[in-house]
Design a protein around this motif. Structure first.
Motif, PDB file in Angstrom:
ATOM      1  N   LEU A  22      43.225  89.564 -43.659  1.00  0.00           N
ATOM      2  CA  LEU A  22      41.999  89.386 -44.439  1.00  0.00           C
ATOM      3  C   LEU A  22      40.818  88.803 -43.667  1.00  0.00           C
ATOM      4  O   LEU A  22      39.727  88.692 -44.219  1.00  0.00           O
ATOM      5  N   CYS A  23      41.029  88.431 -42.423  1.00  0.00           N
ATOM      6  CA  CYS A  23      39.905  87.877 -41.657  1.00  0.00           C
ATOM      7  C   CYS A  23      38.889  88.978 -41.358  1.00  0.00           C
ATOM      8  O   CYS A  23      39.263  90.103 -41.024  1.00  0.00           O
ATOM      9  N   ILE A  24      37.604  88.647 -41.483  1.00  0.00           N
ATOM     10  CA  ILE A  24      36.573  89.647 -41.157  1.00  0.00           C
ATOM     11  C   ILE A  24      35.698  89.177 -39.999  1.00  0.00           C
ATOM     12  O   ILE A  24      34.693  89.796 -39.681  1.00  0.00           O
ATOM     13  N   GLY A  38      31.274  76.686 -36.845  1.00  0.00           N
ATOM     14  CA  GLY A  38      32.088  77.221 -37.936  1.00  0.00           C
ATOM     15  C   GLY A  38      31.901  78.717 -38.100  1.00  0.00           C
ATOM     16  O   GLY A  38      30.946  79.310 -37.609  1.00  0.00           O
ATOM     17  N   CYS A  39      32.846  79.294 -38.825  1.00  0.00           N
ATOM     18  CA  CYS A  39      32.772  80.734 -39.061  1.00  0.00           C
ATOM     19  C   CYS A  39      31.645  81.029 -40.051  1.00  0.00           C
ATOM     20  O   CYS A  39      31.561  80.384 -41.097  1.00  0.00           O
ATOM     21  N   PRO A  40      30.778  81.993 -39.771  1.00  0.00           N
ATOM     22  CA  PRO A  40      29.654  82.280 -40.681  1.00  0.00           C
ATOM     23  C   PRO A  40      30.120  82.781 -42.048  1.00  0.00           C
ATOM     24  O   PRO A  40      29.369  82.712 -43.019  1.00  0.00           O
ATOM     25  N   ARG A  87      42.516  79.396 -34.531  1.00  0.00           N
ATOM     26  CA  ARG A  87      41.083  79.538 -34.248  1.00  0.00           C
ATOM     27  C   ARG A  87      40.260  79.338 -35.519  1.00  0.00           C
ATOM     28  O   ARG A  87      39.232  78.661 -35.514  1.00  0.00           O
ATOM     29  N   CYS A  88      40.732  79.925 -36.594  1.00  0.00           N
ATOM     30  CA  CYS A  88      40.017  79.814 -37.864  1.00  0.00           C
ATOM     31  C   CYS A  88      39.942  78.351 -38.294  1.00  0.00           C
ATOM     32  O   CYS A  88      38.866  77.847 -38.632  1.00  0.00           O
ATOM     33  N   LEU A  89      41.061  77.667 -38.240  1.00  0.00           N
ATOM     34  CA  LEU A  89      41.076  76.266 -38.677  1.00  0.00           C
ATOM     35  C   LEU A  89      40.200  75.397 -37.788  1.00  0.00           C
ATOM     36  O   LEU A  89      39.510  74.504 -38.257  1.00  0.00           O
ATOM     37  N   ALA A 119      31.285  86.871 -47.029  1.00  0.00           N
ATOM     38  CA  ALA A 119      32.169  85.805 -47.501  1.00  0.00           C
ATOM     39  C   ALA A 119      33.588  86.093 -47.041  1.00  0.00           C
ATOM     40  O   ALA A 119      34.028  87.252 -47.053  1.00  0.00           O
ATOM     41  N   CYS A 120      34.298  85.057 -46.638  1.00  0.00           N
ATOM     42  CA  CYS A 120      35.649  85.239 -46.108  1.00  0.00           C
ATOM     43  C   CYS A 120      36.628  85.657 -47.221  1.00  0.00           C
ATOM     44  O   CYS A 120      36.843  84.900 -48.175  1.00  0.00           O
ATOM     45  N   PRO A 121      37.246  86.833 -47.100  1.00  0.00           N
ATOM     46  CA  PRO A 121      38.202  87.255 -48.134  1.00  0.00           C
ATOM     47  C   PRO A 121      39.437  86.358 -48.190  1.00  0.00           C
ATOM     48  O   PRO A 121      39.990  86.129 -49.250  1.00  0.00           O
TER      49      PRO A 121
HETATM   50  S1  SF4 Z   1      36.968  81.711 -42.299  1.00  0.00           S
HETATM   51 FE1  SF4 Z   1      36.234  83.179 -40.796  1.00  0.00          FE
HETATM   52  S2  SF4 Z   1      37.695  83.052 -39.138  1.00  0.00           S
HETATM   53 FE2  SF4 Z   1      38.662  82.139 -40.924  1.00  0.00          FE
HETATM   54  S3  SF4 Z   1      39.777  83.809 -41.877  1.00  0.00           S
HETATM   55 FE3  SF4 Z   1      37.786  83.709 -42.835  1.00  0.00          FE
HETATM   56  S4  SF4 Z   1      36.550  85.172 -41.708  1.00  0.00           S
HETATM   57 FE4  SF4 Z   1      38.335  84.725 -40.460  1.00  0.00          FE
END
Ligand code: SF4
Length: 741
Positions: A89-91, A136-138, A107-109, A171-173
């Protein structure tokens, strides 16, 4: 690379209130267990509506289920959320391209931590003054994720749609789906997320008062055992030891005394485990010889004693790991310093007494046998893919906190330390399933090939304290009319050879020739695809090379293109594509007399084709099962499981629970394999069971009811062949497509 907060020991938790330690969580490297950041916890306060949790084995099975809801009359009125891993689900392109799930999670955390505002903690304020960058992740944008969550309430999204919508809304799924759990009426989730307690809790899944449906549950006992069985190899141990030792040396003066003590203990434990595998500290694990290959099985207490951990409080140590997030901190530290594997001074041996010292001396003598270092030709780089070996090891540490009777530890030495392994085996999966049963309002365990169910009830339900009167069993027939399936148990071949595929007789040329004759005959009359399952890769290899020499492959090739199951997973799709295309071509003009009429696929039970691949329509008009795929009775792990069952469960019909388990393992594998055909109500196929043992009622009773009810036991090949020919003459093949799920 800039130093991250996680590498700073000053941020370690202060409250090590040992007296209050209660071990509840299982800290594993499972992806979802890492979503326990502050935001998840804030969201947990939202009220939950009553819901159904539907879980299945693979993401594609979950997607199929979501599609079915979308097609149903309830699609407009039901709020459905599908959960997946970050890898699914990461985009964020830079994160999702990372090699392993573990790296994606880390990496995400790391990005979320960097983005968050520091809280009251003085030391964190200090870190802020040091200008730790906000990277942070956008897509982790609260407003956008709230919008996304609302849109999920209005419309059902499958995995693809979740990704597309996430990109549209920026938005992060992954996080948005988790935030949508409280308001969802149906939550669709993979096995691990439900069955793994800490993962479940970290995702904010509340089972109380809700209904749980576990689909594809034929292997649930084994699945739970696997979820909680942990394996660490010598390479991971060495790497964790090296990293943690460096971390300790660098921050020794800044670490709190208690935290330093715990870190020392972990280093000591790692060193001890490396030694028990026959390795030495400070040498590259891929050059250290630890062979010859051997396997030893221990009870948990014996293992702790042997590795001199009997004086360490594992509960406290595990709780420290969990609270301090030491593995993540180590990650940040490693990111910054990128250390090679360096030689660290081996810690002094702890003072031991009596038997421990005696065992220690024996262990020393063994490890003192010096061998010339020899470099592995092909270094297994599995361990390198783990960003945090310590995280993996924490799972092993926690596994050791199970009750002594419920698990075993295997010390498996291979030629080199990097390949040698410690493995924890969970013998009693009920201890981890009972929470699900206790909390949920109802648990529905469903599957197409659930037989045999008695053992399942004993191992998972009765052992978890469920009374017989609380279990309702329901079994229904198949959607196909009875005449669309022709299952035959065949006891002899065309030249009268008894089909007896025991280890002693299956390798004989006479037996292999006889199977060849059956297949050549069957290939002439069965249109489309014939799928044959052999009990093992070795046997498939043996019989194939025999058939090559004796001309069976050439004879089969006159009617059907011969395919073999590839050993590498990444070749499966290509092979299946070719298999499908040959069959479609052959079947598009009907059965061509004198020409090719389809393809034949040689597979292995428990291999890549025996589960998750649907041989619908022409792809699987005939499934042939050669022999009974009994597991190796000499395997120490199987023996231990059988002994455990014999010691804890009653015998039935003159058979010990161990024997029943052994037979059930085999029959579940058979059922899975033969269940690859007949995938919808218009489908039809024949199933050929080659072995005289299939004529036994004890074996037939373990087949799925819809197969057993139609099964014909035929002693001679002639009548069986006649029945098969008649079955296909009466039907005309239709074209189809490969369906992998
Ligand atoms: S927050 Fe960003 S890096 Fe983390 S899973 Fe969602 S899209 Fe991926």
């Amino acid at each position: 690379m800039k130093e991250t907060k996680s590498s700073d020991p000053s941020l370690e938790d202060e409250d090590d209130d040992d007296d209050k330690l209660v071990v509840e969580d299982y800290h594993s490297d499972d992806e979802a267990s890492k979503c326990d950041d502050d935001d998840s916890k804030e969201k947990e306060d939202e009220p939950h509506v009553t819901k159904i949790y539907y879980c299945s084995r693979t993401h594609s099975q979950l997607s199929q289920f979501v599609h079915e809801i979308q097609k149903s009359p309830y699609s407009e009125t039901t709020r459905v959320v599908a959960l997946g891993s970050r890898q699914n689900l990461c985009i964020n392109e830079t994160v999702k391209k990372l090699k392993s799930l573990s790296l994606v999670n880390d990496r995400c955390l790391e990005m979320q931590k960097n983005k968050k505002e520091p809280k009251k903690d003085q030391l964190q304020k200090k870190a802020k003054k040091q200008k730790i960058p906000s990277t942070g992740c956008p897509y982790y944008n609260q407003n956008n994720m709230d919008m996304y969550k609302d849109s999920m309430a209005a419309q059902i999204h499958d995995m693809e749609q979740l990704l597309t919508r996430g990109k549209e809304l920026k938005a992060c799924p992954y996080y948005s789906t988790r935030y949508a759990i409280p308001g969802a009426q149906v939550v669709v989730l993979p096995y691990n997320t439900l069955l793994h307690k800490s993962t479940r809790e970290a995702c904010g899944i509340h089972l109380e008062g809700n209904v749980v449906i576990i689909d594809e549950a034929h292997n649930l006992v084994e699945t739970i055992s696997n979820v909680y069985s942990v394996e660490v190899n010598g390479a991971q141990l060495c790497r964790a030891h090296s990293q943690l030792s460096q971390y300790m040396e660098k921050y020794r003066s800044r670490l709190k005394a208690k935290n330093l003590m715990y870190i020392k203990q972990i280093v000591q434990v790692l060193a001890s485990w490396i030694r028990c595998l026959g390795g030495r500290i400070g040498c590259a694990p891929d050059t250290q010889k630890t062979g010859p290959a051997s396997s030893k099985l221990f009870t948990i207490n014996d293992f702790l004693f042997t590795t001199q951990m009997d004086n360490i409080n594992l509960f406290k140590l595990q709780k420290y790991c969990e609270r301090s997030h030491i593995s993540r901190k180590l990650n940040g530290f490693v990111e910054k310093y990128q250390p090679p594997m360096v030689k660290i001074q081996e810690p002094e041996e702890p003072q031991q007494t009596g038997m421990t010292r005696f065992l220690q001396e024996i262990s020393k003598k063994t490890s003192e046998k010096k061998e010339e270092p020899q470099v592995l030709e092909k270094i297994d780089d599995e361990y390198q893919a783990f960003s945090s070996p310590l995280l993996h090891i924490e799972g092993f540490l926690l596994a050791l906190t199970n009750a002594d009777k419920d698990g075993r530890v295997v010390i498996s030495k291979q030629d080199f330390l990097s390949q040698s392994r410690l493995k924890f085996l969970l013998l009693n999966p009920a201890v981890h399933f009972q929470d699900v049963i206790k909390e949920a309002r109802a648990v529905i365990v469903a599957g197409g090939t659930m037989q045999p169910v008695d053992e399942f009830k004993h191992q998972l339900l009765y052992c978890a304290g469920v009374q017989e009167d609380r279990i309702a069993e329901f079994s229904c027939g198949h959607v196909i009319p009875p005449d669309q399936l022709l299952p035959i148990a065949l006891t002899t071949g065309p030249s009268g050879v008894d089909f007896n595929f025991t280890y002693q007789s299956r390798d004989t040329p006479k037996m292999m020739d006889e199977v060849g004759r059956v297949l050549v005959n069957v290939s002439n009359v069965v249109p489309g695809g014939v799928v044959i399952f052999f009990p093992s890769y070795d046997y498939e290899k043996l019989i194939y090379s025999h058939w090559e020499k004796t001309g069976v492959i050439a004879r089969l090739g006159m009617k059907k293109k011969v395919f073999r199951e590839p050993r590498k997973a990444n070749q499966v799709d290509f092979m299946l594509g070719q298999y499908t295309s040959i069959i479609e071509k052959a079947c598009s003009g009907g059965v061509q007399s004198g020409g090719m009429n389809g393809a034949i696929l040689l597979c292995v039970v428990g291999g890549k084709m025996s589960e998750g691949i649907n041989f619908s329509d022409n792809l699987g008009r005939c499934i042939v099962m050669v022999g009974l795929p009994f597991a190796n009775i000499k395997s120490p792990e199987l023996k231990e499981k059988m002994d455990y069952l014999n010691a804890t469960m009653p015998s039935s019909n003159g058979k010990t629970p161990g024997q029943i388990h052994y037979e059930n393992l085999c029959m579940k594998a058979v059922n899975q394999s033969i269940g690859r055909a007949i995938r919808h109500k218009g489908d039809y196929a024949t199933i050929l069971l080659l072995d005289s043992r299939y004529a036994r009622s004890s074996i037939q009773s373990k087949l799925p009811g819809w197969i057993a009810r139609r099964l014909q036991t035929i002693q001679k090949f002639g009548p069986a062949f006649g029945a098969i020919r008649k079955f296909f003459v009466e039907r005309r093949p239709t074209s189809s497509k490969a369906d992998t799920s």
